[in-house]
Write an enzyme that holds these catalytic residues in place. Structure first.
Site, PDB file in Angstrom:
ATOM      1  N   ALA A   1      35.881  50.156  43.748  1.00 13.30           N
ATOM      2  CA  ALA A   1      37.042  49.266  43.817  1.00 13.30           C
ATOM      3  C   ALA A   1      36.601  47.821  43.598  1.00 13.30           C
ATOM      4  O   ALA A   1      35.492  47.436  43.968  1.00 13.30           O
ATOM      5  CB  ALA A   1      37.733  49.401  45.175  1.00 13.30           C
ATOM      6  N   LYS A   2      37.485  47.023  42.991  1.00 16.94           N
ATOM      7  CA  LYS A   2      37.195  45.596  42.766  1.00 16.94           C
ATOM      8  C   LYS A   2      37.862  44.804  43.889  1.00 16.94           C
ATOM      9  O   LYS A   2      38.991  44.324  43.757  1.00 16.94           O
ATOM     10  CB  LYS A   2      37.694  45.153  41.384  1.00 16.94           C
ATOM     11  CG  LYS A   2      36.842  45.695  40.243  1.00 16.94           C
ATOM     12  CD  LYS A   2      37.355  45.235  38.883  1.00 16.94           C
ATOM     13  CE  LYS A   2      37.080  43.780  38.588  1.00 16.94           C
ATOM     14  NZ  LYS A   2      35.655  43.496  38.327  1.00 16.94           N
ATOM     15  N   ILE A   3      37.155  44.707  45.007  1.00 14.12           N
ATOM     16  CA  ILE A   3      37.639  44.015  46.192  1.00 14.12           C
ATOM     17  C   ILE A   3      36.899  42.689  46.302  1.00 14.12           C
ATOM     18  O   ILE A   3      35.669  42.637  46.208  1.00 14.12           O
ATOM     19  CB  ILE A   3      37.425  44.877  47.449  1.00 14.12           C
ATOM     20  CG1 ILE A   3      38.253  46.173  47.331  1.00 14.12           C
ATOM     21  CG2 ILE A   3      37.799  44.106  48.708  1.00 14.12           C
ATOM     22  CD1 ILE A   3      37.998  47.183  48.436  1.00 14.12           C
TER      23      ILE A   3
ATOM     24  N   SER B   1      42.292  49.975  43.588  1.00 13.43           N
ATOM     25  CA  SER B   1      41.659  49.028  44.502  1.00 13.43           C
ATOM     26  C   SER B   1      42.609  48.651  45.636  1.00 13.43           C
ATOM     27  O   SER B   1      42.186  48.535  46.795  1.00 13.43           O
ATOM     28  CB  SER B   1      41.208  47.775  43.743  1.00 13.43           C
ATOM     29  OG  SER B   1      40.249  48.084  42.751  1.00 13.43           O
TER      30      SER B   1
END
Length: 309
Positions: free
Chosen positions: A157-159, A63
């Site tokens: 992704a963990k945005i 990420s």
């Protein structure tokens, strides 16, 4: 009650919880320029153990790469910090939250000139969707909000900023009297919940959307697939039309917070008999057996933490 602990790790130091502060001009507050993970540490007979921490921190660094926010630590260093903060708070089980974000310098949209700050917290946290949800299931709706289209945001992704979409999904669901929402992708196919992957069971086969349907590649999702295959159930990663949610005999969510939670109804229509089904229970039994130390950790998912060191 507010989630808190006695200590938190921030920018290289373990400090008292109330000393962890940021400036109101922090770039991440204005533009969502942050990356994060959710990780559980489970209580076992031998003490706390971090669940699939290496995989979570590998995804955290992925990420960071996508968001162009450099990580201050390697995967191994993050694992060491996670153990340190669980130990500092003397927690036998915990929810572990690393967060890397752009700090205070400028309000230009391109925040790469801002410093990078990082925290790692460990706090007590029970069942995300309610104490009885793991057995009795949850009631969900198909959301009017869609997941992101390709080339708009980075679903894998963990945005932080991307979770505005998830907030819309779950707030709408709760305002309409449901526990959670299921989002469709831009083409109208089943994607995921606001913070959970989804599985459907029909005629002894298990179906789940592929990565191309704008889902996060969930680590608990991977656990469920490993367990299901070990139990002999065929799994198909395939595009799922909305109406399969009404055809399914069982549905369950997976996620670090949600763990493995059955879905009782969709759009006020019962899933199967309207109660947890046998396939879901079989997968739950092995998952929770492993994370609580009652069953052998056959896939090496647990990293023990020594509380006295």
């Amino acid at each position: 009650m507010a989630m808190r602990a006695d200590h938190i790790w921030m920018n290289g130091e373990i400090i008292p919880w109330d000393q962890a502060k940021v400036h109101v001009f922090t770039h991440a507050l204005h533009y969502g320029s942050s990356v994060f993970e959710g990780i559980r540490a489970y209580e076992t007979p031998d003490g706390p153990a971090i669940f699939r921490g290496y995989e979570h921190f590998e995804r955290l660094l992925f990420s960071c790469k996508v968001a162009r926010i450099p990580s201050p630590l390697t995967v191994d260093e993050w694992m060491d910090v996670a153990a340190e903060i669980v130990r500092a708070n003397q927690l036998r089980s915990a929810y572990v939250r690393p967060l890397i974000f752009r700090g205070y310098d400028t309000l230009g949209v391109d925040g790469r000139g801002c410093p990078v700050d990082a925290i790692l917290a460990a706090v007590p946290w029970g069942a995300y969707l309610g104490a009885d949800a793991l057995e009795n299931g949850v009631d969900v709706q198909v959301s009017s909000w869609r997941r992101m289209a390709p080339d708009t945001l980075s679903a894998l992704a963990k945005i932080g900023g991307q979770y505005v979409n998830s907030q819309s999904i779950v707030m709408e669901a709760k305002d309409n009297g449901f526990d959670e929402g299921i989002a469709l992708d831009v083409n109208g196919y089943v994607s995921e919940g606001s913070g959970e992957n989804i599985f459907l069971i029909y005629k002894d086969e298990i179906f789940t959307p592929p990565l191309s349907n704008s889902i996060l590649g969930g680590i608990t999702r991977d656990c469920a697939m490993i367990i299901a295959k070990d139990l002999g159930y065929p799994i198909k990663e395939m595009t799922i039309p909305r109406e399969m949610l009404y055809l399914a005999e069982e549905i369950f969510f997976t996620g670090t917070a949600a763990e493995i939670t059955p879905v009782r109804s969709v759009d006020r229509m019962d899933v199967g008999s309207g109660s947890r089904g046998p396939v879901t229970k079989a997968i739950q039994d092995i998952f929770f057996g492993i994370v609580t130390g009652e069953l052998e950790d056959r896939w090496n998912w647990l990293t023990p933490v020594a509380l006295n060191q």
